[in-house]
Enzyme design. Structure first.
Site, short mmCIF file in Angstrom:
data_model
loop_
_atom_site.label_atom_id
_atom_site.label_comp_id
_atom_site.label_asym_id
_atom_site.label_seq_id
_atom_site.Cartn_x
_atom_site.Cartn_y
_atom_site.Cartn_z
N PHE A 173 0.82 -1.22 0.00
CA PHE A 173 0.00 0.00 0.00
C PHE A 173 0.86 1.27 0.00
O PHE A 173 0.32 2.36 0.20
CB PHE A 173 -0.93 0.01 1.22
CG PHE A 173 -1.90 -1.14 1.24
CD1 PHE A 173 -3.08 -1.07 0.51
CD2 PHE A 173 -1.63 -2.28 1.96
CE1 PHE A 173 -3.98 -2.13 0.51
CE2 PHE A 173 -2.52 -3.35 1.97
CZ PHE A 173 -3.70 -3.27 1.25
N GLU A 176 4.33 6.47 -3.48
CA GLU A 176 5.59 7.05 -3.94
C GLU A 176 5.76 8.43 -3.31
O GLU A 176 4.78 9.16 -3.11
CB GLU A 176 5.58 7.17 -5.47
CG GLU A 176 5.61 5.80 -6.12
CD GLU A 176 5.49 5.85 -7.63
OE1 GLU A 176 5.65 6.94 -8.21
OE2 GLU A 176 5.23 4.79 -8.23
N LYS A 237 -6.78 -5.03 -1.65
CA LYS A 237 -5.91 -4.08 -2.36
C LYS A 237 -6.71 -3.30 -3.40
O LYS A 237 -6.67 -2.06 -3.46
CB LYS A 237 -4.74 -4.83 -3.01
CG LYS A 237 -3.88 -3.98 -3.92
CD LYS A 237 -3.14 -2.89 -3.19
CE LYS A 237 -2.45 -1.96 -4.16
NZ LYS A 237 -1.82 -0.82 -3.52
N PHE A 282 -8.07 12.84 0.70
CA PHE A 282 -8.51 12.50 -0.66
C PHE A 282 -9.80 13.24 -1.06
O PHE A 282 -10.62 12.72 -1.79
CB PHE A 282 -8.66 10.97 -0.82
CG PHE A 282 -7.33 10.31 -1.04
CD1 PHE A 282 -6.44 10.19 0.01
CD2 PHE A 282 -6.96 9.84 -2.29
CE1 PHE A 282 -5.19 9.61 -0.19
CE2 PHE A 282 -5.72 9.27 -2.49
CZ PHE A 282 -4.84 9.16 -1.43
N ALA A 285 -10.22 18.69 -4.67
CA ALA A 285 -10.72 18.74 -6.05
C ALA A 285 -9.64 19.30 -6.98
O ALA A 285 -8.77 20.05 -6.54
CB ALA A 285 -11.97 19.62 -6.10
N GLY A 290 -3.78 10.15 -10.83
CA GLY A 290 -2.94 9.53 -11.86
C GLY A 290 -1.98 8.57 -11.19
O GLY A 290 -2.25 8.08 -10.10
N CYS A 293 -0.86 3.30 -10.32
CA CYS A 293 -1.72 2.32 -9.64
C CYS A 293 -3.22 2.53 -9.84
O CYS A 293 -3.91 1.60 -10.25
CB CYS A 293 -1.40 2.31 -8.15
SG CYS A 293 0.23 1.62 -7.82
N ARG A 360 3.99 8.18 -15.00
CA ARG A 360 3.02 7.19 -15.44
C ARG A 360 1.59 7.70 -15.17
O ARG A 360 1.27 8.07 -14.06
CB ARG A 360 3.26 5.85 -14.75
CG ARG A 360 4.52 5.15 -15.24
CD ARG A 360 4.74 3.82 -14.56
NE ARG A 360 5.26 3.95 -13.21
CZ ARG A 360 5.63 2.92 -12.45
NH1 ARG A 360 5.52 1.69 -12.91
NH2 ARG A 360 6.10 3.11 -11.23
#
Ligand code: NAD
Length: 511
Positions: A173, A176, A237, A282, A285, A290, A293, A360
């Site tokens: 979990f 980065e 997950k 989270f 807005a 991105g 994951c 990514r």
């Protein structure tokens, strides 16, 4: 004994007796290998990419992750960590082998399991003594059982020299940019297996983390432990990432509605976040999610549901809202210019989030590509990204003020703390136009007005600007301290940045 009652204590063996192999030393594998070595285990990373392997063997990290280079080098020097391409060598004496290879999406959205199956075949071909195979990569629901079949098939072809292996699924979990802290002090450790002994041993491996008993641990934390079956662990997950992505899409949907009715989405999120059943995380807005994951895990979960004959309407909507968000920014630009073709747009940020150089599935890059496809010229700056070879028409410059040179508009796409410290009047002075689109809602109307910029945030009416004055100045103070830490980390990794970084800091101090 029920699997969720596996006792944590006492340890099966003292921690320095365990030997581990980690297969695939990308983001997850390198962090896992270094952190396990930090806990005192003897760890060997097995990597098939020879260029990456050569760098890791001399303590160089092929990607940016704060603190990782120091940790890897300290473990290499201490003799607890090494890297090899040879499975038989890397697995010698290993009690557990962690599989951390990539599982990227296929065109139909399902996960590509070829690296995982290759790794499983190589492990089964090399294993010389009983070992536990621990899958750490994110894999589709039910895929651990397929990996088990691959392991058994390969073992079965070995004419009796095979050693038995057992299988555990242990999803990762980490985030980065904060990967070491997330690995060593996680919210939870999830283990799935049909084998109670394997669960017991892997629980033991995690004991220093679960008890926060290692050097430098956070004694106030008590990570949760969930022991369950393989498929349920896989679902934990996917469910976690799908929920977080949905939360972001939810607040973005609200932001788009707030824009229409003149409400302020940041206050809406703050008001919602006070409710402990919702929580404030989270709910920022903006441009959307991105990274490597969320997108791939959602499309894999959707593909599994459809394969089973179920249409996952909520998950599909979360993806659709996210795909639409870059266009929300482009529409804000389009309201100022009859046509985007020929316009010069400055882009602040390219990485998918601050604290990483990972491009990514980056929403910032998506904005750049959509602008380029409409004929705009795009000049971008990111503290950690100096070129984007797969988008040849995108110009990447080495200074945030350069993106503003003759720009008709500037778009903030990644919320690096550095950007909050920009001298906005200086930025404005270099621009041809005055439009500033804030894709991460980090500035406030009053500061932008004062700099002579026409401010376009996401879902925040100007009527709330008086209230923002206080909140905005607090954000700038917060950014100032975060920025100090961040610049230190940056300049440690890339000394060439030091002069520029310090110059930027003094620019900001001057505002
Ligand atoms: P990555 O692409 O950075 O690393 C994968 C590594 O595996 C590469 O170095 C590759 O060369 C190596 N590899 C591939 N095949 C191999 C083989 N047969 N033998 C040995 N090495 C091999 O991927 P990552 O970002 O570390 O992700 C790995 C897994 O962890 C994925 O399933 C991902 O979804 C999951 N995950 C990633 C993150 C994250 O933030 N990156 C977080 C949680 C979970």
């Amino acid at each position: 004994m029920p699997l969720d009652q596996i006792p944590l204590f006492p340890l099966v063996r003292p921690s320095n007796d365990y030997r581990l192999a980690v297969v695939g030393t990308g983001y997850v594998g390198t962090v896992a290998a270094a952190c396990f070595a930090h806990l005192g285990y003897e760890v060997t990373g097995i990597e098939t990419d020879t260029a990456k392997l050569a760098r890791l063997q001399v303590g160089q990290i092929p990607f940016y992750e704060p603190g990782l280079e120091d940790l890897v080098n300290s473990c290499l020097r201490g003799g607890r960590l090494r890297f090899t391409a040879d499975y038989a060598d890397g697995m010698t004496g290993a009690d557990a082998v962690f599989l951390c290879v990539g599982t990227p999406p296929l065109p139909d959205g399902s996960a590509n399991m070829s690296a995982m199956n290759d790794a499983a075949r190589s492990v089964a071909a090399a294993v010389r003594h009983p070992a536990i195979v621990v899958i750490k990569s994110t894999i589709p629901l039910g895929a651990a059982r397929s990996v088990w079949t691959v392991l058994q098939d390969t073992l079965g072809q070995r004419n009796g020299q095979a050693a038995p292996v057992t299988l555990v699924y242990n999803p990762e979990f980490l985030r980065e940019g904060g990967a070491i802290g997330d690995f060593l002090s996680p919210d939870r450790v999830v283990l799935g297996s049909e084998d109670a002994h394997a669960l017991r041993l892997v629980t033991d491996l995690y004991a220093p983390i679960l008890r926060q008993s290692f050097k430098g641990a956070d004694p106030t934390r008590r990570p949760g432990l969930l022991c369950t079956d393989l498929t349920t662990a896989e679902a934990v997950k996917y469910a976690s990432n799908a929920f977080l992505a949905t939360k972001i899409s939810f607040i973005n949907e609200l932001a788009n509605i707030c824009d229409l009715v003149g409400a302020d989405v940041t206050s809406v999120a703050a008001g919602m976040g006070f409710d402990h059943r919702i929580g404030g995380d989270f709910l920022s807005a903006g441009l959307g999610w991105g990274g490597s994951c969320f997108g791939k895990d959602l499309s894999s979960l959707i593909a599994t549901a459809r394969r089973e004959g179920y249409e996952p309407a909520l998950l599909t909507a979360a993806v659709e809202v996210n795909k639409r968000q870059p266009d929300v920014l482009l529409d804000k630009l389009a309201r100022h210019f009859a046509c985007l073709a020929g316009r010069r747009i400055g882009l602040l940020g390219l990485a998918f989030k601050p604290g990483t150089d990972d491009l990514r599935d980056s929403p910032a890059l998506e904005v750049a590509q959509r602008l380029l496809s409409r004929g705009a010229e795009v000049i971008a700056y990111d503290p950690l990204v100096s070129s984007v070879s797969h988008v040849p028409r995108l110009t990447v410059v080495g200074d945030p003020y350069e993106v503003a040179a003759d720009a008709d508009a500037v778009v903030l796409a990644t919320d690096w703390p550095d950007f909050l410290l920009l001298d906005l009047a200086r930025l404005r002075a270099r621009m041809r136009g005055n439009v500033f689109v804030d894709g991460r809602n980090v500035f406030d109307h009053n500061v932008m007005d004062a700099a002579g910029l026409h401010y376009e945030p996401v879902g925040r009416s100007k009527a709330h600007s008086a209230l923002e004055l206080h909140g905005g100045s607090m954000m700038r103070q917060h950014a100032a301290s975060a920025n100090g830490r961040h610049l230190d980390a940056l300049t440690r990794r890339r000394p060439s940045l030091k002069t520029r970084a310090l110059a930027r800091r003094s620019d900001v101090d001057g505002t």
